[in-house]
Enzyme design. Sequence first.
Site, PDB file in Angstrom:
ATOM      1  N   GLU A  69      -9.442   0.773  -5.592  1.00 47.00           N
ATOM      2  CA  GLU A  69     -10.409   1.198  -4.580  1.00 47.00           C
ATOM      3  C   GLU A  69     -10.227   2.680  -4.250  1.00 47.00           C
ATOM      4  O   GLU A  69      -9.100   3.172  -4.146  1.00 47.00           O
ATOM      5  CB  GLU A  69     -10.261   0.352  -3.316  1.00 47.00           C
ATOM      6  CG  GLU A  69     -10.514  -1.128  -3.556  1.00 47.00           C
ATOM      7  CD  GLU A  69     -10.588  -1.917  -2.260  1.00 47.00           C
ATOM      8  OE1 GLU A  69     -10.278  -1.343  -1.200  1.00 47.00           O
ATOM      9  OE2 GLU A  69     -10.948  -3.107  -2.320  1.00 47.00           O
ATOM     10  N   GLU A 105      -6.169   1.851  -2.574  1.00 48.34           N
ATOM     11  CA  GLU A 105      -5.229   0.783  -2.907  1.00 48.34           C
ATOM     12  C   GLU A 105      -5.672   0.115  -4.196  1.00 48.34           C
ATOM     13  O   GLU A 105      -6.782   0.336  -4.669  1.00 48.34           O
ATOM     14  CB  GLU A 105      -5.188  -0.262  -1.783  1.00 48.34           C
ATOM     15  CG  GLU A 105      -6.539  -0.920  -1.524  1.00 48.34           C
ATOM     16  CD  GLU A 105      -6.511  -1.902  -0.373  1.00 48.34           C
ATOM     17  OE1 GLU A 105      -5.467  -2.554  -0.183  1.00 48.34           O
ATOM     18  OE2 GLU A 105      -7.528  -2.017   0.330  1.00 48.34           O
ATOM     19  N   ASN A 156     -14.616  -2.830   8.959  1.00 54.80           N
ATOM     20  CA  ASN A 156     -13.914  -2.677   7.677  1.00 54.80           C
ATOM     21  C   ASN A 156     -13.998  -3.903   6.796  1.00 54.80           C
ATOM     22  O   ASN A 156     -13.241  -4.032   5.829  1.00 54.80           O
ATOM     23  CB  ASN A 156     -12.443  -2.298   7.915  1.00 54.80           C
ATOM     24  CG  ASN A 156     -12.311  -1.020   8.702  1.00 54.80           C
ATOM     25  OD1 ASN A 156     -12.836   0.016   8.303  1.00 54.80           O
ATOM     26  ND2 ASN A 156     -11.654  -1.089   9.857  1.00 54.80           N
ATOM     27  N   ASN A 204      -6.041  -3.752  -5.510  1.00 57.31           N
ATOM     28  CA  ASN A 204      -5.978  -5.172  -5.199  1.00 57.31           C
ATOM     29  C   ASN A 204      -5.611  -5.931  -6.469  1.00 57.31           C
ATOM     30  O   ASN A 204      -6.362  -5.920  -7.448  1.00 57.31           O
ATOM     31  CB  ASN A 204      -7.321  -5.672  -4.648  1.00 57.31           C
ATOM     32  CG  ASN A 204      -7.565  -5.146  -3.253  1.00 57.31           C
ATOM     33  OD1 ASN A 204      -6.737  -5.297  -2.367  1.00 57.31           O
ATOM     34  ND2 ASN A 204      -8.713  -4.507  -3.046  1.00 57.31           N
ATOM     35  N   ARG A 238      -5.747  -8.864  -7.629  1.00 56.73           N
ATOM     36  CA  ARG A 238      -6.377 -10.188  -7.603  1.00 56.73           C
ATOM     37  C   ARG A 238      -7.848 -10.039  -7.940  1.00 56.73           C
ATOM     38  O   ARG A 238      -8.351  -8.927  -8.127  1.00 56.73           O
ATOM     39  CB  ARG A 238      -6.243 -10.806  -6.214  1.00 56.73           C
ATOM     40  CG  ARG A 238      -6.795  -9.893  -5.108  1.00 56.73           C
ATOM     41  CD  ARG A 238      -6.832 -10.554  -3.758  1.00 56.73           C
ATOM     42  NE  ARG A 238      -7.089  -9.614  -2.685  1.00 56.73           N
ATOM     43  CZ  ARG A 238      -8.290  -9.165  -2.328  1.00 56.73           C
ATOM     44  NH1 ARG A 238      -9.351  -9.558  -3.013  1.00 56.73           N
ATOM     45  NH2 ARG A 238      -8.440  -8.323  -1.318  1.00 56.73           N
ATOM     46  N   GLU A 294      -2.682   6.809   7.719  1.00 55.02           N
ATOM     47  CA  GLU A 294      -3.141   7.867   6.824  1.00 55.02           C
ATOM     48  C   GLU A 294      -4.390   8.521   7.397  1.00 55.02           C
ATOM     49  O   GLU A 294      -5.028   7.998   8.319  1.00 55.02           O
ATOM     50  CB  GLU A 294      -3.427   7.316   5.426  1.00 55.02           C
ATOM     51  CG  GLU A 294      -4.538   6.297   5.370  1.00 55.02           C
ATOM     52  CD  GLU A 294      -4.671   5.654   3.995  1.00 55.02           C
ATOM     53  OE1 GLU A 294      -3.713   5.724   3.207  1.00 55.02           O
ATOM     54  OE2 GLU A 294      -5.733   5.069   3.730  1.00 55.02           O
ATOM     55  N   LYS A 339       0.816  -1.218   0.000  1.00 50.01           N
ATOM     56  CA  LYS A 339       0.000   0.000   0.000  1.00 50.01           C
ATOM     57  C   LYS A 339       0.853   1.273   0.000  1.00 50.01           C
ATOM     58  O   LYS A 339       0.445   2.301  -0.538  1.00 50.01           O
ATOM     59  CB  LYS A 339      -0.945  -0.016   1.194  1.00 50.01           C
ATOM     60  CG  LYS A 339      -2.013  -1.087   1.109  1.00 50.01           C
ATOM     61  CD  LYS A 339      -2.959  -1.008   2.289  1.00 50.01           C
ATOM     62  CE  LYS A 339      -4.060  -2.060   2.176  1.00 50.01           C
ATOM     63  NZ  LYS A 339      -3.546  -3.431   2.208  1.00 50.01           N
TER      64      LYS A 339
END
Length: 877
Positions: free
Chosen positions: A415, A428, A375, A430, A432, A335, A251
């Site tokens: 995202e 980020e 989350n 992903n 996959r 962050e 990240k």
Amino acid sequence: FFFLLSFHIGFAVPFSFFIFLFQTITNASLQSPLSIVITFDLRPSTFVMSSGKLLSTLLRASPSRILNTPCFTPLSKGSIGRSKYFSAEAASSKQPSSPPPPPPPPPFRKILIANRGEIACRVLRTARAHGIPTVAIYSTADVKSAHVSLADEAVCIGPPASSESYLDIDKVCRAIEETGAEGVHPGYGFLSENARFAERVEAMEVNEGPHGGPTGVETNEEKKKEKKKEKEKKVKFIGPSAHAIQSLGDKIQSKLIAEAAGVSTIPGFNGVVTSPDHAVEIAQEIGYPVMIKASSGGGGKGMRICYDDAQVKEGYRLGSAEAKSFFGDDCLLVEKYVEDPHHIEIQVLSGRNPATGELDILCFAERECSIQRRNQKVIEESPSPHLLPSTRREMIRQVKSLVRNVDYESAGTVEFLVDKHQNFYFLEMNTRLQVEHPVTELISGDGYDSGNYVDLVHGMLEVAAGRGIPQKYLDLVDRSNAEGEAEDGGEGANVRYTGHAIEARIYAEDPFRGFLPSTGPLVKYVEPPPVVGEGEDSCHIRIDAGVVPGYNVSPFYDPILSKVISYSARSRGHAIRGLGSALDQYLLKGVQHNVPFVRDVLRNRDFVKGYTPTSFIGEHYPDGFSGGRLSKKETAEFAVIAREIGRKRGLLMKGPPLALANARGNYSHDGDEEEEEVVVCMGGIFGDIYRVSSKTHDDGSVTANVTKMPKNSGSLDAGSEPEEAEEESHAIALSSMDYEPADNFAKVVISGEIRALQVHGEDETGMLKLTMYGSDEDVLVMSPGEYQLACHMNEPKPKDLGNFVMSPMPGTLISYGVQEGDIVEMGQELCVVEAMKMQNVIRSHKAGAKVGKLHGVVGASLRADEVLIEFEQMESE
């Protein structure tokens, strides 16, 4: 030529017979007989033709190879006389046009799925649909799992612990080699974003031993060369390159790459956090609130939102432990936390075009994934009810820039957080397949019901095989000016979409106990039908499940059982109602699950209106989930349905049920329209009391009047009822009910609405267990006389367990935060229990209490409700 003609049938036939046959079929004269080759196959009605210039090929090839040559296409039954090869025009042409090419072979001859559960089953199904043999891997805990039985081969790779099985790269690679798999699909989680694993896989050579490679390879020169090439063939990682995983999977590094590509990012510290004190220092510089999250992986693991220094220190400790457990990497980043945002993501499928060498990039309509708990996403949908078209276009432009900058090939997801002003920030990427990918698939192209939509797993397979994105998917790009796209499919191009899809993740967890994990066998498991509703109100339902009846939910892995996805070509509201109906017909017994919670969210007015920020669950369930909420009228309807179900169960016994033996009015099996009166106790004998006066009509319909009664009134006479009780009376019309006592479901039409209830049977006291709209109820139907006697019973008092702290779920005791003799404060950490790789802090529910005894042993396995700590009895108690 005579011998050539008889070559494929094995006996001599006069050449004049062939000339006669050809002229008869085509009704034309043969202009140049020596330029035509005709061979017969012994299969009925199968003819093969080609130009005479291929004679040399025929003379040195086997019959089976002739038929597999593109120029020699077998004609199916009924095609003679209408094929261009057997027409007068073809007969007079010296160069007939080529037949359509045969379908391409599968992209791989065998693949291994390096995962388990529902995602393994998902990949297996696509592989099977495209004729690809599959290999599953499993731990000893998964020996009877669905993905093992679905695969063509299965290899056990170790004990239940992930670190000794699914995360053990050496064992997974050994399975790849032993089975001769050509490709490896990582699914999501586990090793899916592990660059070292991807690198190791792509360095392996395909094993052409007894388990791998083609069968029946011929021994001629050409086949020997092909075999030599196969021996040198490398295994393919069905995902992005190791470089892309390394750069985007981290990240911290991905944020730097995103900034360089012109992508909007969240303010934060672009480096590795080295200690709790370092995290506090960074948080103070950024300003609270902040988010601490794992540098590797996703899924909300290792993520904490912190509002002060103390929470940062605790978040660092717990987050790093979770990140280490899930991803083998305890690095964290800090962050700025954007409050009340929407979590929105863009699905990407990109691949190198084998014809042009250019990178084809498909971006799909966004997914809204804001309904999250801790989350972890719970409900996802596409498209988002929050995003504006202009915001979507700009997000897609930035996503395509990012993908090009890293030369990304495969499926991936970018995202973002989007605030109420449509400002968006990169979170980020992903690298996959995402859990929620089905909602994207179902609305892509012309929609799920048309069959013309994208299968992302298929796209990944084709790209990994070097064949690029299938042309039929590239043809789905929407270049309309209305969406702001260029005619050449430029920066704003995206795959067109139709309708709306919404998905619910079904977890083995107890929503009534803080969503703690639940383990054990699935005693009953019934999936909803593929279509719910009727006519225009119907919705298509897709289930991506990794479980079967009898499956044992273990404490070793993520608690997800399945995903239920609803698709409507009409509207979002229609898709929501379809998903709700599907969940009403989804039966899971044996473990606790979150279906009641999801069902309640789907009925929430704010959710239906599209108000779905990431704070949704915290706002609407500040004290947790206590059960589905029915309106007063819905509860009255529930009482009428329960009464009718009880009556039907009584009819099976050829007599009135015990509860109705003394009911007012005549109990009749013949549809007598005389009024019957019963008492329905919702929640058992000490629950809410309803008087139900009903009439059953000749057509089977029922009209009823339902009145809520005061508890323990002891009488049902109108004169003894308080006036306010009469205000809760409801007139209910039940048009029909489809139910047999052996059924798991009762389908009713009530108040003009089709509804499904789950019927779980009854206990020895006659208590019915029913579920409507996800709300579970114990329902007791009694006669007025029985109710009057029941009013004299005393409600039992629950046992006082205030001095005990018990494990809320099965798991492992990680640590104690107190010692015997300590005085604890309210909310103080007492111990940590790990279940399904999640760290759960158990806190004190008392202030000033003294720890008397620690019952547990650190590192030991725990049962649900096992005593961990016992407080000493306080003098005031």
